[in-house]
Design a protein around this motif. Structure first.
Motif, PDB file in Angstrom:
ATOM      1  N   ASP A  70       0.707  -1.044   0.043  1.00  0.00           N
ATOM      2  CA  ASP A  70      -0.253   0.083   0.132  1.00  0.00           C
ATOM      3  C   ASP A  70       0.770   1.108   0.156  1.00  0.00           C
ATOM      4  OD1 ASP A  70       1.019  -0.036   2.433  1.00  0.00           O
ATOM      5  OD2 ASP A  70      -1.028   0.196   3.783  1.00  0.00           O
ATOM      6  N   ALA A  71       1.896   1.209  -0.619  1.00  0.00           N
ATOM      7  CA  ALA A  71       2.886   2.198  -0.758  1.00  0.00           C
ATOM      8  C   ALA A  71       2.196   3.480  -1.656  1.00  0.00           C
ATOM      9  CB  ALA A  71       4.225   1.938  -1.345  1.00  0.00           C
ATOM     10  N   GLU A  72       2.134   4.657  -1.087  1.00  0.00           N
ATOM     11  CA  GLU A  72       1.568   5.754  -1.928  1.00  0.00           C
ATOM     12  C   GLU A  72       2.281   6.142  -3.038  1.00  0.00           C
ATOM     13  OE1 GLU A  72      -0.797   7.374  -2.919  1.00  0.00           O
ATOM     14  OE2 GLU A  72      -1.203   9.037  -1.600  1.00  0.00           O
ATOM     15  N   ARG A  73       1.796   6.479  -4.256  1.00  0.00           N
ATOM     16  CA  ARG A  73       2.404   6.643  -5.402  1.00  0.00           C
ATOM     17  C   ARG A  73       2.677   8.033  -5.183  1.00  0.00           C
ATOM     18  NH1 ARG A  73      -2.849   4.516  -7.372  1.00  0.00           N
ATOM     19  NH2 ARG A  73      -2.541   2.758  -8.821  1.00  0.00           N
ATOM     20  N   ALA A  74       3.828   8.337  -5.967  1.00  0.00           N
ATOM     21  CA  ALA A  74       4.521   9.734  -6.085  1.00  0.00           C
ATOM     22  C   ALA A  74       3.405  10.425  -6.345  1.00  0.00           C
ATOM     23  CB  ALA A  74       5.697   9.651  -7.130  1.00  0.00           C
ATOM     24  N   TYR A  75       3.385  11.795  -5.990  1.00  0.00           N
ATOM     25  CA  TYR A  75       2.307  12.525  -6.373  1.00  0.00           C
ATOM     26  C   TYR A  75       2.143  12.931  -7.778  1.00  0.00           C
ATOM     27  CZ  TYR A  75       1.526  13.179  -1.348  1.00  0.00           C
ATOM     28  OH  TYR A  75       1.052  12.851   0.268  1.00  0.00           O
ATOM     29  N   ALA A  76       3.121  13.074  -8.236  1.00  0.00           N
ATOM     30  CA  ALA A  76       3.321  13.551  -9.690  1.00  0.00           C
ATOM     31  C   ALA A  76       2.848  12.382 -10.459  1.00  0.00           C
ATOM     32  CB  ALA A  76       4.847  13.790 -10.192  1.00  0.00           C
ATOM     33  N   CYS A  77       2.561  11.364 -10.132  1.00  0.00           N
ATOM     34  CA  CYS A  77       1.871  10.195 -10.858  1.00  0.00           C
ATOM     35  C   CYS A  77       0.426  10.642 -11.206  1.00  0.00           C
ATOM     36  CB  CYS A  77       1.742   8.770 -10.275  1.00  0.00           C
ATOM     37  SG  CYS A  77       3.411   8.105 -10.152  1.00  0.00           S
ATOM     38  N   TYR A  78      -0.258  11.244 -10.544  1.00  0.00           N
ATOM     39  CA  TYR A  78      -1.604  11.659 -10.445  1.00  0.00           C
ATOM     40  C   TYR A  78      -2.030  12.817 -10.303  1.00  0.00           C
ATOM     41  CZ  TYR A  78      -1.672  11.074  -5.387  1.00  0.00           C
ATOM     42  OH  TYR A  78      -1.662  11.214  -4.031  1.00  0.00           O
ATOM     43  N   THR A  79      -1.098  13.953  -9.805  1.00  0.00           N
ATOM     44  CA  THR A  79      -1.748  15.253  -9.408  1.00  0.00           C
ATOM     45  C   THR A  79      -0.571  16.192  -9.671  1.00  0.00           C
ATOM     46  OG1 THR A  79      -2.944  16.543  -7.857  1.00  0.00           O
ATOM     47  CG2 THR A  79      -0.846  15.218  -7.066  1.00  0.00           C
ATOM     48  N   THR A  80      -0.676  17.458  -9.686  1.00  0.00           N
ATOM     49  CA  THR A  80       0.221  18.538  -9.604  1.00  0.00           C
ATOM     50  C   THR A  80       0.367  19.525  -8.482  1.00  0.00           C
ATOM     51  OG1 THR A  80      -1.573  20.374 -10.224  1.00  0.00           O
ATOM     52  CG2 THR A  80      -0.607  18.754 -12.005  1.00  0.00           C
ATOM     53  N   THR A  82      -0.084  22.398  -7.640  1.00  0.00           N
ATOM     54  CA  THR A  82      -1.105  23.223  -7.607  1.00  0.00           C
ATOM     55  C   THR A  82      -2.437  22.663  -7.249  1.00  0.00           C
ATOM     56  OG1 THR A  82      -1.738  23.395  -9.859  1.00  0.00           O
ATOM     57  CG2 THR A  82      -0.037  24.888  -8.949  1.00  0.00           C
ATOM     58  N   ALA A  83      -2.615  21.269  -7.349  1.00  0.00           N
ATOM     59  CA  ALA A  83      -3.861  20.713  -7.121  1.00  0.00           C
ATOM     60  C   ALA A  83      -3.741  20.071  -5.641  1.00  0.00           C
ATOM     61  CB  ALA A  83      -4.282  19.292  -8.165  1.00  0.00           C
ATOM     62  N   THR A  84      -5.075  19.966  -5.156  1.00  0.00           N
ATOM     63  CA  THR A  84      -4.972  19.213  -3.778  1.00  0.00           C
ATOM     64  C   THR A  84      -4.421  17.823  -4.052  1.00  0.00           C
ATOM     65  OG1 THR A  84      -7.033  20.508  -3.341  1.00  0.00           O
ATOM     66  CG2 THR A  84      -6.885  18.456  -2.048  1.00  0.00           C
ATOM     67  N   PRO A  85      -3.490  17.366  -2.981  1.00  0.00           N
ATOM     68  CA  PRO A  85      -2.838  16.369  -3.233  1.00  0.00           C
ATOM     69  C   PRO A  85      -3.841  15.060  -3.257  1.00  0.00           C
ATOM     70  CG  PRO A  85      -1.707  17.400  -1.730  1.00  0.00           C
ATOM     71  CD  PRO A  85      -2.969  18.138  -2.116  1.00  0.00           C
ATOM     72  N   ALA A  86      -5.167  14.917  -2.785  1.00  0.00           N
ATOM     73  CA  ALA A  86      -5.977  14.055  -2.820  1.00  0.00           C
ATOM     74  C   ALA A  86      -6.778  13.995  -4.044  1.00  0.00           C
ATOM     75  CB  ALA A  86      -7.073  13.887  -1.637  1.00  0.00           C
ATOM     76  N   SER A  87      -6.635  14.876  -4.969  1.00  0.00           N
ATOM     77  CA  SER A  87      -7.368  14.861  -6.290  1.00  0.00           C
ATOM     78  C   SER A  87      -6.442  14.450  -7.367  1.00  0.00           C
ATOM     79  CB  SER A  87      -7.994  16.334  -6.148  1.00  0.00           C
ATOM     80  OG  SER A  87      -8.707  16.900  -5.153  1.00  0.00           O
ATOM     81  N   SER A  88      -6.985  13.627  -8.209  1.00  0.00           N
ATOM     82  CA  SER A  88      -6.352  13.287  -9.410  1.00  0.00           C
ATOM     83  C   SER A  88      -6.312  14.257 -10.586  1.00  0.00           C
ATOM     84  CB  SER A  88      -6.897  11.965  -9.893  1.00  0.00           C
ATOM     85  OG  SER A  88      -6.355  10.932  -9.069  1.00  0.00           O
ATOM     86  N   VAL A  89      -5.553  14.318 -11.432  1.00  0.00           N
ATOM     87  CA  VAL A  89      -5.461  15.240 -12.621  1.00  0.00           C
ATOM     88  C   VAL A  89      -5.270  14.373 -13.934  1.00  0.00           C
ATOM     89  CG1 VAL A  89      -4.378  17.148 -13.931  1.00  0.00           C
ATOM     90  CG2 VAL A  89      -4.496  17.267 -11.413  1.00  0.00           C
ATOM     91  N   ASN A  90      -6.300  14.452 -14.702  1.00  0.00           N
ATOM     92  CA  ASN A  90      -6.343  13.344 -15.764  1.00  0.00           C
ATOM     93  C   ASN A  90      -5.078  13.510 -16.362  1.00  0.00           C
ATOM     94  OD1 ASN A  90      -8.714  12.180 -15.083  1.00  0.00           O
ATOM     95  ND2 ASN A  90      -9.920  13.591 -16.435  1.00  0.00           N
ATOM     96  N   ASP A  91      -4.485  14.734 -16.992  1.00  0.00           N
ATOM     97  CA  ASP A  91      -3.139  14.505 -17.799  1.00  0.00           C
ATOM     98  C   ASP A  91      -2.280  13.958 -16.988  1.00  0.00           C
ATOM     99  OD1 ASP A  91      -4.913  15.813 -19.653  1.00  0.00           O
ATOM    100  OD2 ASP A  91      -4.041  17.913 -19.494  1.00  0.00           O
ATOM    101  N   MET A  92      -2.061  14.000 -15.745  1.00  0.00           N
ATOM    102  CA  MET A  92      -0.824  13.954 -15.094  1.00  0.00           C
ATOM    103  C   MET A  92      -1.025  12.101 -14.808  1.00  0.00           C
ATOM    104  SD  MET A  92       0.974  16.351 -14.451  1.00  0.00           S
ATOM    105  CE  MET A  92       2.163  15.701 -13.038  1.00  0.00           C
ATOM    106  N   VAL A  93      -2.278  11.682 -14.741  1.00  0.00           N
ATOM    107  CA  VAL A  93      -2.503  10.114 -14.841  1.00  0.00           C
ATOM    108  C   VAL A  93      -2.115   9.571 -16.112  1.00  0.00           C
ATOM    109  CG1 VAL A  93      -4.189   8.245 -14.574  1.00  0.00           C
ATOM    110  CG2 VAL A  93      -4.066  10.254 -12.929  1.00  0.00           C
TER     111      VAL A  93
END
Length: 248
Positions: A70-80, A82-93
């Motif tokens: 259950d290791a957390e992904r790098a935030y850059a895998c799914y968000t930016t 400037t975005a809330t860390p708990a929110s996914s950004v489609n382009d980043m994913v």
């Protein structure tokens, strides 16, 4: 930033516990205690080098995604940033699974894994192991019934039963090896015959009676192509479902 994320992060830092999956749940499953990565999350290879991926997507703790952890992904895998860390950004994913799907635990989102398994598989698709994906006993069945479990979505149901076939393509024309390649190297040697040929030969049988089916699953298997698919030998179809497949 959500209150839940703040509390979890603070507690993790205070206790020295590594971060858990919290911002993106693709390719994960709940095991009754926590969300963990499925085997398909890390079953592929990165498109660019592993070293480059680890620079682009540095793990937020000591571990990278792996099957069952259950290791957390790098935030850059799914968000930016400037975005809330708990929110996914489609382009980043999309960028992550296009270039570094294994490092980010996004293999199940790549085209090789993002298809549907059949409705009534002969195996439990969710429990297929990496060893089974490499096994000559299971590979051709998995390609038909559970392609998303082993990354067979782009193969059209045609895979080599033996993974080393492509290492020496001369075997395709070697005298005395034709029975072997017809059974175990169908993709490499282009022996994936269409099901219509087999279906025609089966339907042209002049038998009026057949041996009894030895399996109670024949009806479901037939619906999934067991009687017509050339991944299975005539002997196999006859041994299990002679009546259902109308084989003398």
């Amino acid at each position: 930033m959500s209150l839940t994320f703040i509390v979890v992060s603070v507690l993790a830092m205070a206790s020295g516990v590594e971060a858990v999956i919290s911002g993106n749940y693709n390719c994960t499953t709940y095991n009754g205690t926590a969300f963990v990565y499925t085997p398909a999350a890390v079953a592929c290879s990165n498109v660019i080098s592993d070293a480059s991926c680890q620079v682009l997507y540095a793990a937020p703790d000591t571990d990278y995604p792996a099957a069952g952890n259950d290791a957390e992904r790098a935030y850059a895998c799914y968000t930016t940033a400037t975005a809330t860390p708990a929110s996914s950004v489609n382009d980043m994913v999309q960028a992550a699974y296009t270039n570094c799907p294994k490092t980010c635990g996004f293999c199940c989102m790549t085209s090789a894994y993002s298809c549907s398994n059949v409705a009534y598989p002969r195996l439990t698709c969710s429990s297929i192991t990496s060893a089974q994906c490499q096994s000559s006993v299971w590979r051709t069945i998995i390609a038909q019934d559970c392609p998303a479990s082993c990354g067979f979505c782009n193969d059209g149901g045609c895979v080599d039963a033996v993974v080393d076939c492509a290492n020496d393509v001369s075997i395709c024309n070697t005298v005395g090896m034709q029975d072997f390649v017809n059974t175990y190297c169908q993709k490499t040697c282009q022996r994936c015959a269409s099901s219509t040929t087999t279906a025609s030969s089966a339907s042209s049988s002049t038998c009026t009676s057949y041996n009894a089916d030895s399996s109670s699953s024949c009806a479901a298997w037939a619906n999934n192509g067991f009687c017509t698919n050339t991944f299975y030998t005539t002997a196999q179809r006859k041994a299990y479902c002679a009546t259902t497949c109308k084989l003398c």
